[in-house]
Design a protein around this motif. Structure first.
Motif, PDB file in Angstrom:
ATOM      1  N   ARG A  79     -15.992 -26.010  33.541  1.00  0.00           N
ATOM      2  CA  ARG A  79     -15.737 -25.220  32.328  1.00  0.00           C
ATOM      3  C   ARG A  79     -14.282 -24.774  32.248  1.00  0.00           C
ATOM      4  NH1 ARG A  79     -19.975 -20.580  31.432  1.00  0.00           N
ATOM      5  NH2 ARG A  79     -18.821 -20.430  29.502  1.00  0.00           N
ATOM      6  N   MET A  80     -13.668 -24.556  33.384  1.00  0.00           N
ATOM      7  CA  MET A  80     -12.277 -24.094  33.399  1.00  0.00           C
ATOM      8  C   MET A  80     -11.297 -25.235  33.140  1.00  0.00           C
ATOM      9  SD  MET A  80     -12.579 -21.218  36.461  1.00  0.00           S
ATOM     10  CE  MET A  80     -11.195 -21.847  37.290  1.00  0.00           C
ATOM     11  N   GLN A  81     -11.719 -26.483  33.351  1.00  0.00           N
ATOM     12  CA  GLN A  81     -10.827 -27.623  33.151  1.00  0.00           C
ATOM     13  C   GLN A  81     -10.846 -28.116  31.708  1.00  0.00           C
ATOM     14  OE1 GLN A  81     -12.038 -30.561  35.952  1.00  0.00           O
ATOM     15  NE2 GLN A  81     -11.220 -29.465  37.700  1.00  0.00           N
ATOM     16  N   ASN A  82     -11.919 -27.912  31.033  1.00  0.00           N
ATOM     17  CA  ASN A  82     -12.045 -28.400  29.670  1.00  0.00           C
ATOM     18  C   ASN A  82     -11.373 -27.456  28.687  1.00  0.00           C
ATOM     19  OD1 ASN A  82     -13.551 -30.510  30.668  1.00  0.00           O
ATOM     20  ND2 ASN A  82     -15.498 -29.496  30.303  1.00  0.00           N
ATOM     21  N   ASP A  83     -11.379 -27.854  27.434  1.00  0.00           N
ATOM     22  CA  ASP A  83     -10.823 -27.008  26.380  1.00  0.00           C
ATOM     23  C   ASP A  83     -11.684 -25.771  26.144  1.00  0.00           C
ATOM     24  OD1 ASP A  83      -8.731 -28.747  25.995  1.00  0.00           O
ATOM     25  OD2 ASP A  83      -9.764 -29.896  24.440  1.00  0.00           O
ATOM     26  N   GLU A  84     -12.845 -25.742  26.793  1.00  0.00           N
ATOM     27  CA  GLU A  84     -13.752 -24.605  26.626  1.00  0.00           C
ATOM     28  C   GLU A  84     -13.106 -23.296  27.048  1.00  0.00           C
ATOM     29  OE1 GLU A  84     -17.749 -24.841  28.189  1.00  0.00           O
ATOM     30  OE2 GLU A  84     -17.675 -27.021  28.078  1.00  0.00           O
ATOM     31  N   LEU A  85     -12.166 -23.354  27.948  1.00  0.00           N
ATOM     32  CA  LEU A  85     -11.538 -22.150  28.479  1.00  0.00           C
ATOM     33  C   LEU A  85     -10.918 -21.318  27.356  1.00  0.00           C
ATOM     34  CD1 LEU A  85     -11.059 -20.731  31.139  1.00  0.00           C
ATOM     35  CD2 LEU A  85      -8.936 -21.997  31.370  1.00  0.00           C
ATOM     36  N   ASP A  86     -10.271 -21.975  26.422  1.00  0.00           N
ATOM     37  CA  ASP A  86      -9.657 -21.258  25.303  1.00  0.00           C
ATOM     38  C   ASP A  86     -10.695 -20.725  24.322  1.00  0.00           C
ATOM     39  OD1 ASP A  86      -7.090 -21.702  26.263  1.00  0.00           O
ATOM     40  OD2 ASP A  86      -6.956 -23.648  25.245  1.00  0.00           O
ATOM     41  N   LYS A  87     -11.887 -21.278  24.380  1.00  0.00           N
ATOM     42  CA  LYS A  87     -12.945 -20.873  23.454  1.00  0.00           C
ATOM     43  C   LYS A  87     -13.856 -19.790  24.020  1.00  0.00           C
ATOM     44  CE  LYS A  87     -13.055 -25.556  21.602  1.00  0.00           C
ATOM     45  NZ  LYS A  87     -13.836 -26.783  21.534  1.00  0.00           N
ATOM     46  N   LEU A  88     -13.668 -19.433  25.298  1.00  0.00           N
ATOM     47  CA  LEU A  88     -14.531 -18.434  25.930  1.00  0.00           C
ATOM     48  C   LEU A  88     -14.319 -17.057  25.321  1.00  0.00           C
ATOM     49  CD1 LEU A  88     -14.340 -19.119  29.788  1.00  0.00           C
ATOM     50  CD2 LEU A  88     -16.290 -19.460  28.302  1.00  0.00           C
ATOM     51  N   SER A  89     -15.416 -16.395  25.057  1.00  0.00           N
ATOM     52  CA  SER A  89     -15.321 -14.999  24.625  1.00  0.00           C
ATOM     53  C   SER A  89     -15.019 -14.150  25.847  1.00  0.00           C
ATOM     54  CB  SER A  89     -16.641 -14.551  23.991  1.00  0.00           C
ATOM     55  OG  SER A  89     -17.656 -14.482  24.985  1.00  0.00           O
ATOM     56  N   GLU A  90     -14.604 -12.924  25.627  1.00  0.00           N
ATOM     57  CA  GLU A  90     -14.313 -12.031  26.752  1.00  0.00           C
ATOM     58  C   GLU A  90     -15.572 -11.799  27.582  1.00  0.00           C
ATOM     59  OE1 GLU A  90     -12.177  -9.917  29.414  1.00  0.00           O
ATOM     60  OE2 GLU A  90     -11.381 -11.123  27.766  1.00  0.00           O
ATOM     61  N   LYS A  91     -16.702 -11.696  26.902  1.00  0.00           N
ATOM     62  CA  LYS A  91     -17.973 -11.477  27.606  1.00  0.00           C
ATOM     63  C   LYS A  91     -18.314 -12.678  28.486  1.00  0.00           C
ATOM     64  CE  LYS A  91     -22.838 -10.451  26.784  1.00  0.00           C
ATOM     65  NZ  LYS A  91     -23.894 -10.282  25.787  1.00  0.00           N
ATOM     66  N   ASP A  92     -18.180 -13.895  27.940  1.00  0.00           N
ATOM     67  CA  ASP A  92     -18.468 -15.112  28.701  1.00  0.00           C
ATOM     68  C   ASP A  92     -17.485 -15.292  29.867  1.00  0.00           C
ATOM     69  OD1 ASP A  92     -20.631 -15.753  27.109  1.00  0.00           O
ATOM     70  OD2 ASP A  92     -19.495 -17.127  25.828  1.00  0.00           O
ATOM     71  N   ALA A  93     -16.218 -14.972  29.609  1.00  0.00           N
ATOM     72  CA  ALA A  93     -15.209 -15.076  30.665  1.00  0.00           C
ATOM     73  C   ALA A  93     -15.514 -14.091  31.787  1.00  0.00           C
ATOM     74  CB  ALA A  93     -13.816 -14.821  30.093  1.00  0.00           C
ATOM     75  N   SER A  94     -15.943 -12.915  31.430  1.00  0.00           N
ATOM     76  CA  SER A  94     -16.290 -11.904  32.432  1.00  0.00           C
ATOM     77  C   SER A  94     -17.496 -12.350  33.248  1.00  0.00           C
ATOM     78  CB  SER A  94     -16.579 -10.570  31.740  1.00  0.00           C
ATOM     79  OG  SER A  94     -16.901  -9.581  32.675  1.00  0.00           O
ATOM     80  N   LEU A  95     -18.481 -12.927  32.580  1.00  0.00           N
ATOM     81  CA  LEU A  95     -19.661 -13.442  33.273  1.00  0.00           C
ATOM     82  C   LEU A  95     -19.283 -14.587  34.218  1.00  0.00           C
ATOM     83  CD1 LEU A  95     -22.772 -13.470  33.599  1.00  0.00           C
ATOM     84  CD2 LEU A  95     -22.852 -15.065  31.680  1.00  0.00           C
ATOM     85  N   LEU A  96     -18.452 -15.505  33.748  1.00  0.00           N
ATOM     86  CA  LEU A  96     -17.995 -16.621  34.567  1.00  0.00           C
ATOM     87  C   LEU A  96     -17.220 -16.111  35.782  1.00  0.00           C
ATOM     88  CD1 LEU A  96     -17.691 -19.683  34.975  1.00  0.00           C
ATOM     89  CD2 LEU A  96     -15.674 -19.587  33.495  1.00  0.00           C
ATOM     90  N   LEU A  97     -16.355 -15.142  35.566  1.00  0.00           N
ATOM     91  CA  LEU A  97     -15.582 -14.560  36.659  1.00  0.00           C
ATOM     92  C   LEU A  97     -16.500 -13.925  37.706  1.00  0.00           C
ATOM     93  CD1 LEU A  97     -12.770 -14.013  37.781  1.00  0.00           C
ATOM     94  CD2 LEU A  97     -12.715 -11.931  36.413  1.00  0.00           C
ATOM     95  N   ASN A  98     -17.526 -13.226  37.255  1.00  0.00           N
ATOM     96  CA  ASN A  98     -18.490 -12.622  38.184  1.00  0.00           C
ATOM     97  C   ASN A  98     -19.236 -13.687  38.980  1.00  0.00           C
ATOM     98  OD1 ASN A  98     -17.876  -9.969  37.506  1.00  0.00           O
ATOM     99  ND2 ASN A  98     -19.446  -9.863  35.926  1.00  0.00           N
ATOM    100  N   GLN A  99     -19.594 -14.788  38.334  1.00  0.00           N
ATOM    101  CA  GLN A  99     -20.286 -15.877  39.026  1.00  0.00           C
ATOM    102  C   GLN A  99     -19.375 -16.515  40.079  1.00  0.00           C
ATOM    103  OE1 GLN A  99     -21.340 -18.284  35.632  1.00  0.00           O
ATOM    104  NE2 GLN A  99     -23.375 -17.358  35.464  1.00  0.00           N
TER     105      GLN A  99
END
Length: 152
Positions: A79-99
């Motif tokens: 997910r971090m390598q794809n263009d999805e990174l720029d599309k992540l919401s703050e909530k999703d980014a926070s969840l990903l960071l916690n994981q």
């Protein structure tokens, strides 16, 4: 954590992603594992008694570590390598960071348990040598891939 120390590990992780779960990947992993066993055997100079106890513990640790890095964390890094990174919401980014933090903590706890197990069979000096030998092996492997890439 120092990025220079993580670079070989990240490189190995990323290089494995390119192979997928194909037969070629399994063959490459086995080749690397055999090279690592030979390298560690030479560097650690284990007695027969130490080796008999060490290798089952090390192999179990290595397999669990591989599973954590390549199964659990694979999705995060994808997910971090794809263009999805720029599309992540703050909530999703926070969840990903916690994981990611949870996975890194699992790896830390696994390593801690591994070292505790090793203390029962090896002197501390050999455990330190193991840590250095693993880092040296990763650097050597990284250099081989760099050299191979330059020849193309």
């Amino acid at each position: 954590m120092n990025f220079k120390k993580m670079y070989p590990i990240l490189f190995l992780f990323l290089s494995f992603n390119f192979y997928g779960q194909s037969e070629k990947f399994k063959e490459k992993r086995e080749q690397i594992k055999a090279m690592k066993v030979a390298f560690l055997t030479t560097e650690l100079d284990l007695t027969p008694s130490e080796a008999e106890k060490f290798w089952p513990i090390y192999n179990t640790f290595d397999d669990k570590q591989f599973e954590l890095r390549h199964q659990k964390m694979k999705g995060y890094y994808k997910r971090m390598q794809n263009d999805e990174l720029d599309k992540l919401s703050e909530k999703d980014a926070s969840l990903l960071l916690n994981q990611i933090e949870d996975s890194e903590e699992d790896l830390f706890n696994l390593r801690k348990k591994f070292v505790t197990s090793l203390k029962e069979i090896l002197p501390s000096t050999k455990i330190i040598k193991l840590k250095k030998a693993e880092e040296d092996f990763n650097r050597k492997l990284l250099q081989q891939y760099k050299d191979k890439g330059l020849k193309k």
